[in-house]
Design a protein around this motif. Structure first.
Motif, PDB file in Angstrom:
ATOM      1  N   LEU A   1      11.258   0.428  -7.712  1.00 17.45           N
ATOM      2  CA  LEU A   1      10.384   0.882  -7.209  1.00 17.45           C
ATOM      3  C   LEU A   1       8.535   0.353  -7.449  1.00 17.45           C
ATOM      4  O   LEU A   1       8.094   0.089  -6.896  1.00 17.45           O
ATOM      5  N   THR A   2       8.567   0.682  -9.255  1.00 14.27           N
ATOM      6  CA  THR A   2       7.681   0.524  -9.778  1.00 14.27           C
ATOM      7  C   THR A   2       7.303  -0.803 -10.013  1.00 14.27           C
ATOM      8  O   THR A   2       6.304  -1.369 -10.054  1.00 14.27           O
ATOM      9  N   GLU A   3       8.112  -1.358 -10.455  1.00 16.69           N
ATOM     10  CA  GLU A   3       7.943  -3.197 -10.336  1.00 16.69           C
ATOM     11  C   GLU A   3       7.645  -3.874  -9.591  1.00 16.69           C
ATOM     12  O   GLU A   3       6.695  -4.484  -9.535  1.00 16.69           O
ATOM     13  N   THR A   4       8.300  -3.163  -8.292  1.00 17.43           N
ATOM     14  CA  THR A   4       7.318  -4.583  -6.838  1.00 17.43           C
ATOM     15  C   THR A   4       6.507  -3.878  -6.577  1.00 17.43           C
ATOM     16  O   THR A   4       5.939  -4.394  -5.611  1.00 17.43           O
ATOM     17  N   TYR A   5       6.445  -2.556  -6.235  1.00 18.66           N
ATOM     18  CA  TYR A   5       5.670  -1.822  -5.720  1.00 18.66           C
ATOM     19  C   TYR A   5       4.272  -0.780  -5.639  1.00 18.66           C
ATOM     20  O   TYR A   5       3.285  -0.603  -5.743  1.00 18.66           O
ATOM     21  N   GLY A   6       4.548  -0.612  -7.826  1.00 15.28           N
ATOM     22  CA  GLY A   6       4.244  -0.360  -8.265  1.00 15.28           C
ATOM     23  C   GLY A   6       3.988   1.306  -8.106  1.00 15.28           C
ATOM     24  O   GLY A   6       3.057   2.223  -9.017  1.00 15.28           O
ATOM     25  N   THR A   7       4.796   1.624  -7.675  1.00 14.06           N
ATOM     26  CA  THR A   7       4.475   3.492  -7.623  1.00 14.06           C
ATOM     27  C   THR A   7       6.075   3.244  -7.047  1.00 14.06           C
ATOM     28  O   THR A   7       7.002   3.143  -6.313  1.00 14.06           O
ATOM     29  N   THR A   8       6.512   4.737  -7.930  1.00 14.76           N
ATOM     30  CA  THR A   8       7.717   5.421  -6.924  1.00 14.76           C
ATOM     31  C   THR A   8       7.804   6.284  -5.060  1.00 14.76           C
ATOM     32  O   THR A   8       8.508   7.039  -4.967  1.00 14.76           O
ATOM     33  N   ASP A   9       6.263   6.573  -5.304  1.00 22.25           N
ATOM     34  CA  ASP A   9       5.653   7.378  -4.080  1.00 22.25           C
ATOM     35  C   ASP A   9       6.322   6.878  -2.870  1.00 22.25           C
ATOM     36  O   ASP A   9       5.747   7.652  -1.803  1.00 22.25           O
ATOM     37  N   LEU A  10       6.908   5.464  -2.438  1.00 21.10           N
ATOM     38  CA  LEU A  10       7.099   5.346  -1.457  1.00 21.10           C
ATOM     39  C   LEU A  10       8.337   5.121  -1.030  1.00 21.10           C
ATOM     40  O   LEU A  10       8.403   5.360   0.498  1.00 21.10           O
TER      41      LEU A  10
END
Length: 560
Positions: free
Chosen positions: A400-409
């Motif tokens: 999530l961090t690498e793909t969208y820049g956040t785990t909050d997704l």
């Protein structure tokens, strides 16, 4: 023509004579009289629904030699045995199971998608029977703050109450709150469940009543619960329990304070370190206590004592606690079913005496099955194992961090479902369907995940068979997640001892379905039946409306 006029004159004269003698019977009155007479001779006085928590179908056949003639065998020999009965959805948990049995539909429609599940509206986990707007009755503990308000459809008990203008009673009884509340429905007169710990009392909620009836208070004041805090040993010589594994093994949990999970168990002593009266739930005596209370309810509430049908929903929960603790191949589970068989015989004998043989109808089924302990399966070379959710979470958060820049997704991961924060998706300018697909493809690469489906796929495609169809029947658009995960067969997120459930595999879906008593044929079938068929069948037997969301079919071949 002359004959017609003569006939008319004769009928008018007959009507006139009848009027003078006040003996005219109208067509409506004749119909009412016939219906009334028919009801008094054929309408069942009491429907008893019995759910045995975590009962696999093979417990009927595996322990057959140990059963007497008045319990399970009586249901089979005098009633109708549906041998190929299955759940037609996942997840196979207690809350959804009990709800589906009594509503005649699946989580897709009734909304109980788990025991605990994530509420997308209030952004938190909720319990299926939790209701903070009601008060506990019979205890000061919050254990009574429960109701069926999260169940979105009616039960056949609700429909019977409506049909009888609220004259027919409905009462739910179970050690578990959800096992009593969800089957009883929205219009129930009462639901009672067992609160252990230091109290050992049957309780309820203000959804049903402001105070416990005197008979329940008297039952709680008696020594029933206390009397079962005794030594639990096998009913018969343990050497004869050849239908289960060895007593001492590495696959069972046991109780705190006892070094090995082996017979005998001194429950009075062990209760001090095992939550007091709660220890009874994980022994066959929990089922005996449930039977005691169910019999007391029949007596005190005069169930089945007139020609207006009553409904008693009884759920035997101890079987589930024993299975979770000791596993499906344990001496403990065998002894529990042998003793349950005797409790059923005692219950049926009481109904014969008070309601009358042939005057009541029973069905018996289960809310789910259970898997053999995976560590045991591994020991005999059957593919099985344990899911490492911590490792999955760590890998997923990195993605999530690498793909969208956040785990909050991602808002929540629970019940093998991933819930995406749709507001976050929108704020990042992403496409929801693309996000679902990307997460699904990522999850599919993880160990022991066999299949992954998106909400879009389950909402738009039509699956008629296989695990996909079960997933779709369990998917509720308003309440379920964005991505659904399916683990490899016999791979579970659980401890190394004891059994669990929840999958779409046969060990979780194949459960008994027995019908017995008033209006039921004697026989058996290997034709496939499914859990949502039960409520429409009982409704048809009673001649009442089907539960409003029912999707099951009437099993006409069981009705006499």
């Amino acid at each position: 023509m002359k004959n017609i006029f003569t006939l008319v004159a004769f009928l008018l004269l007959l009507g006139s004579c009848g009027s003078q003698n006040n003996t005219v019977i109208t067509k409506a009155e004749v119909t009412t009289q016939v219906t009334s007479d028919s009801d008094t001779t054929s309408r069942t006085k009491l429907v008893v629904g019995i759910v045995v928590d975590q009962m696999r179908y093979d417990y009927l056949t595996r322990f057959d030699a140990k059963y007497g003639n008045g319990g399970f065998k009586r249901l089979i020999s005098e009633g109708f045995n549906c041998k190929n009965n299955h759940f037609n959805y996942v997840p196979t948990y207690t809350g959804p199971g009990h709800t589906s049995i009594y509503t005649g539909t699946t989580p897709k429609y009734h909304g109980i998608i788990g025991n605990n599940f994530y509420d997308k509206e209030i952004k938190t986990m909720v319990y299926c029977a939790q209701d903070d707007n009601v008060a506990s009755v019979g205890t000061s503990d919050a254990a009574g703050k429960m109701s069926p308000h999260r169940m979105q459809t009616t039960t056949f008990g609700d429909e019977n109450r409506l049909f009888t203008q609220m004259q027919g009673k409905t009462i739910g009884v179970s050690l578990k709150d959800r096992g009593a509340i969800l089957p009883a429905g929205h219009t129930a007169n009462a639901a009672y469940w067992f609160h252990g710990k230091e109290e050992g009392a049957w309780i309820s909620s203000s959804f049903y009543m402001e105070d416990l009836p005197q008979w329940v208070k008297d039952f709680n004041a008696s020594e029933y619960a206390q009397s079962y805090l005794k030594v639990w040993n096998t009913l018969y010589d343990i050497s004869t329990y050849t239908e289960s594994g060895t007593d001492l093994n590495n696959f069972e949990g046991g109780f705190k304070g006892k070094e090995t999970a082996t017979f005998p168990y001194d429950l009075k002593t062990l209760s001090e370190t095992n939550r007091g009266f709660d220890i009874l739930k994980a022994t066959p005596y929990g089922n005996s206590l449930t039977t005691d209370f169910a019999i007391a309810a029949v007596k005190a509430e005069n169930l089945g004592q007139d020609n207006i049908t009553d409904v008693l929903a009884v759920s035997y929960s101890a079987t589930d606690y024993v299975g979770h603790n000791f596993g499906v191949n344990s001496k403990e589970i065998e002894d529990t079913y042998i003793r349950l068989d005797k409790d059923l015989e005692r219950f049926f004998n009481y109904l014969d005496e008070t309601v009358g043989k042939g005057e009541y109808t029973v069905f018996l089924t289960a809310d789910h099955g259970a898997v053999d302990v995976p560590s045991y399966l591994q020991s005999v070379n059957v593919p099985a194992g344990y899911v490492d959710n911590y490792a999955r979470k760590e890998t997923f958060n990195k993605f999530l961090t690498e793909t969208y820049g956040t785990t909050d997704l991602v808002e929540n991961v629970s019940n093998d479902q991933i819930f995406v924060d749709r507001a976050k998706v929108k704020s990042l300018g992403l496409n929801l369907i693309d996000v679902q697909n990307e997460i699904a493809m990522e999850q599919l690469t993880y160990p022991n995940i066999s299949k992954v489906y998106t909400a879009t796929a389950l909402s738009s495609a039509g699956f008629s068979e296989g695990i996909e169809a079960l997933l779709q029947n369990g998917y509720n658009q308003k309440r379920s997640g964005d991505v659904i995960l399916v683990n490899d067969p016999a791979f579970i997120a659980y401890g190394k001892t004891g059994s669990t459930h929840g999958s779409a595999l046969n060990y979780d879906t194949h459960v008994p379905l027995l019908f017995f008593g008033n209006g039921i044929k004697q026989g058996e079938t290997l034709k496939k039946t499914v859990i949502p068929d039960i409520a429409p069948t009982i409704s048809a037997l009673l001649g009442i409306s089907f539960p409003n969301g029912a999707t099951g079919s009437v099993l006409g071949f069981v009705i006499d």
